[in-house]
Design a protein around this motif. Structure first.
Motif, PDB file in Angstrom:
ATOM      1  N   GLU A 160      56.010  63.365 -27.222  1.00 12.98           N
ATOM      2  CA  GLU A 160      54.942  62.717 -26.457  1.00 12.98           C
ATOM      3  C   GLU A 160      54.956  63.132 -24.986  1.00 12.98           C
ATOM      4  OE1 GLU A 160      55.664  58.643 -27.528  1.00 12.98           O
ATOM      5  OE2 GLU A 160      54.800  58.941 -29.529  1.00 12.98           O
ATOM      6  N   ASN A 161      56.149  63.351 -24.415  1.00 15.29           N
ATOM      7  CA  ASN A 161      56.239  63.854 -23.030  1.00 15.29           C
ATOM      8  C   ASN A 161      55.545  65.202 -22.894  1.00 15.29           C
ATOM      9  OD1 ASN A 161      57.734  61.662 -22.194  1.00 15.29           O
ATOM     10  ND2 ASN A 161      59.678  62.753 -22.132  1.00 15.29           N
ATOM     11  N   ILE A 162      55.793  66.074 -23.843  1.00 15.00           N
ATOM     12  CA  ILE A 162      55.164  67.397 -23.794  1.00 15.00           C
ATOM     13  C   ILE A 162      53.659  67.264 -23.997  1.00 15.00           C
ATOM     14  CG2 ILE A 162      54.957  69.627 -24.971  1.00 15.00           C
ATOM     15  CD1 ILE A 162      58.013  69.506 -25.371  1.00 15.00           C
ATOM     16  N   MET A 163      53.245  66.419 -24.937  1.00 12.34           N
ATOM     17  CA  MET A 163      51.809  66.233 -25.189  1.00 12.34           C
ATOM     18  C   MET A 163      51.071  65.740 -23.945  1.00 12.34           C
ATOM     19  SD  MET A 163      50.791  67.234 -28.113  1.00 12.34           S
ATOM     20  CE  MET A 163      49.195  66.436 -28.174  1.00 12.34           C
ATOM     21  N   SER A 164      51.722  64.941 -23.115  1.00 13.71           N
ATOM     22  CA  SER A 164      51.056  64.414 -21.913  1.00 13.71           C
ATOM     23  C   SER A 164      51.242  65.308 -20.688  1.00 13.71           C
ATOM     24  CB  SER A 164      51.566  62.998 -21.609  1.00 13.71           C
ATOM     25  OG  SER A 164      52.933  63.029 -21.275  1.00 13.71           O
ATOM     26  N   SER A 165      51.998  66.383 -20.829  1.00 10.61           N
ATOM     27  CA  SER A 165      52.252  67.292 -19.712  1.00 10.61           C
ATOM     28  C   SER A 165      51.001  68.090 -19.348  1.00 10.61           C
ATOM     29  CB  SER A 165      53.375  68.268 -20.068  1.00 10.61           C
ATOM     30  OG  SER A 165      53.521  69.239 -19.064  1.00 10.61           O
ATOM     31  N   LYS A 166      50.815  68.308 -18.079  1.00 17.22           N
ATOM     32  CA  LYS A 166      49.717  69.144 -17.575  1.00 17.22           C
ATOM     33  C   LYS A 166      50.227  70.544 -17.214  1.00 17.22           C
ATOM     34  CE  LYS A 166      46.743  65.710 -17.447  1.00 17.22           C
ATOM     35  NZ  LYS A 166      46.187  65.376 -18.722  1.00 17.22           N
ATOM     36  N   ASP A 167      51.517  70.781 -17.422  1.00 21.95           N
ATOM     37  CA  ASP A 167      52.125  72.047 -17.058  1.00 21.95           C
ATOM     38  C   ASP A 167      51.607  73.182 -17.951  1.00 21.95           C
ATOM     39  OD1 ASP A 167      54.208  74.229 -16.994  1.00 21.95           O
ATOM     40  OD2 ASP A 167      55.050  72.839 -15.518  1.00 21.95           O
TER      41      ASP A 167
END
Length: 188
Positions: free
Chosen positions: A109-116
């Motif tokens: 979920e952290n990666i899914m919400s990342s804008k990077d």
């Protein structure tokens, strides 16, 4: 990388797409990896490393990843056996751990919400996998074929290591340092 890739393994390799089970998909090939393959592997590992490093507490260094992939498969992404598949030799238990709500799911979920921008390819894979968790036993190619399978293998290897760090190792180390803050070997 080139020298590691020359090493012949006794474990079979597969060509994807093939049948869905280990027994039907295996062929003992010792596929040759070209410099283009190795450049692709390097790009995938680098991008996913940057993404996972930015979105988790990932403590693994690039040199440690090199050692892990070299020991597991000699950088041969098509290597499979009953114990694991792909370059990181992932197992079903490892994959399930990443998808458990109280284990690796928050990292997904952290990666899914990342804008990077380094996380864009990882986000595409995770978006598919959250809807339909890949199954190593029924679709080994989803972790061993070049393209998304290889990318999933590398991403899951890093997410699995990050999960183990955050949920298992880090908590033990924190507890230890809290109990023994003045221990002379604490820095070690």
């Amino acid at each position: 990388l080139i020298e590691s890739a020359k090493f012949e393994h006794n474990s079979p390799e597969i060509i994807c797409p093939k049948k869905s089970t280990h027994e039907k998909a295996q062929a003992n090939l010792n596929l040759c990896l070209t410099e283009n393959h190795l450049a692709y592997q390097n790009a995938v590992i680098t991008d996913f490393y940057k993404c996972v490093k930015k979105t988790t507490q990932f403590p693994i260094t690039p040199s440690s990843l090199f050692e892990i992939y070299n020991l597991e498969s000699g950088f041969k992404p098509h290597l499979v056996n009953r114990g694991g598949a792909g370059m990181a030799q992932l197992t079903s238990i490892f994959i399930r751990d990443i998808h458990q709500e109280n284990r690796g799911r928050p990292l997904l979920e952290n990666i899914m919400s990342s804008k990077d921008p380094d996380c864009e390819v990882a986000k595409r894979i995770i978006h598919k996998d959250i809807k339909n968790t890949p199954n190593l036993i029924s679709d080994i190619c989803s972790f061993a074929e070049y393209g998304e399978g290889f990318e999933r293998n590398i991403l899951y290897s890093m997410l699995g290591l990050a999960t183990i760090w955050e949920k298992d190792i880090s908590t033990v180390l924190t507890d230890y340092t809290n109990r023994y803050p003045n221990h002379p070997k604490l820095a070690e």
